[in-house]
Design an enzyme around this catalytic site. Structure first.
Site, mmCIF file in Angstrom:
data_model
loop_
_atom_site.group_PDB
_atom_site.id
_atom_site.type_symbol
_atom_site.label_atom_id
_atom_site.label_comp_id
_atom_site.label_asym_id
_atom_site.label_seq_id
_atom_site.Cartn_x
_atom_site.Cartn_y
_atom_site.Cartn_z
ATOM 1 N N ASP A 1 0.913 -1.100 0.040
ATOM 2 C CA ASP A 1 -0.213 -0.040 -0.113
ATOM 3 C C ASP A 1 0.945 1.162 -0.066
ATOM 4 O O ASP A 1 1.771 1.309 0.869
ATOM 5 C CB ASP A 1 -1.018 -0.081 1.377
ATOM 6 N N ASP B 1 -15.911 -3.462 -1.442
ATOM 7 C CA ASP B 1 -15.451 -3.111 -0.125
ATOM 8 C C ASP B 1 -16.766 -3.072 0.751
ATOM 9 O O ASP B 1 -17.742 -2.266 0.348
ATOM 10 C CB ASP B 1 -14.594 -1.775 0.016
#
Lengths: 207, 249
Positions: free
Chosen positions: B8, B138
């Site tokens: 990330d 998500d």
């Protein structure tokens, strides 16, 4: 070894450049015929579609020089789309003529499988060839393609892979090589294949 | 099952966030290219890269770094975060991405409404890039969340998975937001429901902190698992994870 890495605008060359460098070759990005002059080997990478790729090679004035180089015995290695460009023609799009260094054509993957064939897949050897040295059974390589080569002469197939049907994954005729998978994206064993290939080419030069 | 080490990106560094909160970050590497190479050397077959600045701002922020990572490793990389236009996708693929992950924030509002046809960016992206497009679902409490996980959409994640798969999406990354980065274990019932509804490969992200979590994810039939913090905390190695993922089938 000075390796001309052909840049015809078809995607990013960075991985191929890095992978060749890692084998000890000296890759030089070439986008015009003059760059082929001192080449000791030529790599045609490839991402994208066959007709625009041939159009780009043609616009760069590279089609005849590539044929001439292969004709004079300079090793020529096509990767993925670059391998498909080695053949006579492809049915991709509305069809297009290829470099014609290997006899046969390029056809769409069989119906009934998802295209593109994208991911890691195994090879099955069809011939004893030093390019396969040191590879374990069930070695995995990374593929991304929707079309496959159909060589007129099956004896050029060094290894094949299965996706809906068996198709050529490595072909070789003299000093012309084609790899349908991406050795530069196939981790350690991809590097092994490139290492083997460079060793073969170096031995040829020495011999 | 494929194990995808996660990288990330935030402000040029590799970080981990807890529950998607930029205020709760842990730097895992100052040099993301070196980190990516380390994963390759340890045997990774794929990398999962997220441009967190992109996810928060709604436009890709690290394309140059993404290009150096994709070009710097010999394995395929899927990337996501802030990809909202066809031009963004072109740039991501030019940077060397093998797959691009579209978040639900990239979809039109109508894509999350049960009655509406899938349109806009997703339809165009699927037509042009087919299997190279992945949609990230998500969810929190079974409801799709968007905008860097700040907002709930109201759409059921299971229904959304069913509709988007019918529209041609060939792969999902499913993240239960409440589990992500918390090491509390993945939401297995949520995973199974998304898989059953979509019938396409689903990659689980979030919540994996033990090898048993990985075994359970593989046994459930997931195509892959994205693992980040558990690696960076040293809970297990990639080699151990790969064995666990294979051992369960």
């Amino acid at each position: 070894m000075r390796v001309a890495l052909i840049d015809y605008g078809a995607g990013n060359l960075r991985s191929a450049h890095r992978a060749l460098e890692a084998t000890g070759a000296a890759p030089v990005v070439v986008s015009e015929p003059e760059g082929l002059r001192d080449a000791q080997a030529i790599v045609v990478p490839g991402v994208g579609a066959f007709p625009p790729a041939m159009a780009a090679l043609s616009a760069a004035g590279l089609v005849e020089p590539l044929r001439a180089a292969a004709g004079s015995g300079i090793p020529l290695i096509g990767i993925c789309l670059g391998m498909q460009l080695l053949f006579d023609r492809s049915e991709e799009g509305s069809g297009a003529t290829g470099l014609g260094l290997l006899a046969g054509e390029v056809r769409r993957l069989p119906s009934g499988v998802k295209v593109p064939h994208m991911g890691w897949n195994t090879l099955r050897p069809r011939a004893e060839d030093p390019i396969l040295l040191g590879l374990p059974e069930l070695a995995h390589f990374y593929f991304v393609h929707s079309y496959v080569a159909a060589p007129a002469d099956a004896s050029v197939v060094v290894a094949e892979a299965f996706y809906g049907a068996w198709f050529p994954a490595i072909v070789r005729s003299g000093a012309v090589w084609g790899l349908q998978f991406h050795p530069e994206k196939s981790s350690r064993l991809g590097a092994q294949i490139l290492h083997n290939l460079l060793a073969i080419l170096t031995a040829r030069r020495a011999g | 099952m494929t194990v995808y080490p996660a990288i990330d990106l935030l402000a040029g560094r590799a970080v981990r966030l807890q529950q998607g909160d930029p205020a709760r970050q842990i730097v895992v590497a100052d040099d993301p290219v070196g980190l990516a190479r380390r994963w390759e050397a340890e045997g990774a077959r794929w990398l999962h890269l997220v441009d967190l600045d992109g996810a928060f701002t709604g436009r890709p922020c690290h394309l140059d770094l993404v290009g150096r990572i994709c070009g710097g490793v010999g394995i395929p990389v899927q990337i996501g975060g802030g990809l909202r236009t066809m031009a963004d996708l072109d740039l991501a693929f030019e940077a060397g991405a093998a797959r691009a992950v579209l978040g639900t924030a990239a979809l039109g509002a109508s894509d999350l409404v049960a009655a509406a046809p899938v349109g806009g960016l997703l339809a165009e992206a699927l037509a042009r890039f087919t299997d190279r497009i992945v949609v990230a679902l998500d969810a929190r409490d079974g409801v799709v969340v968007t905008e860097g996980w700040q907002h709930a959409s109201g759409a059921s994640v299971v229904e959304t998975a069913r509709r988007l798969a019918a529209a041609g999406v060939s792969r999902f990354v499913y993240t239960d937001v409440a589990s992500d980065g918390m090491l509390a274990g993945p939401n297995m019932s949520g995973l199974s429901a998304v898989m059953a509804a979509s019938r396409v490969p689903v990659v689980l992200s979030g919540g994996i902190s033990t090898l048993d979590h990985l075994r359970a994810t593989a046994a459930a039939g997931a195509e892959g698992a994205i693992v980040g913090r558990a690696f960076y905390d040293g809970r297990f190695t990639l080699a151990e994870a790969v064995v666990a993922a294979v051992g369960a089938g």
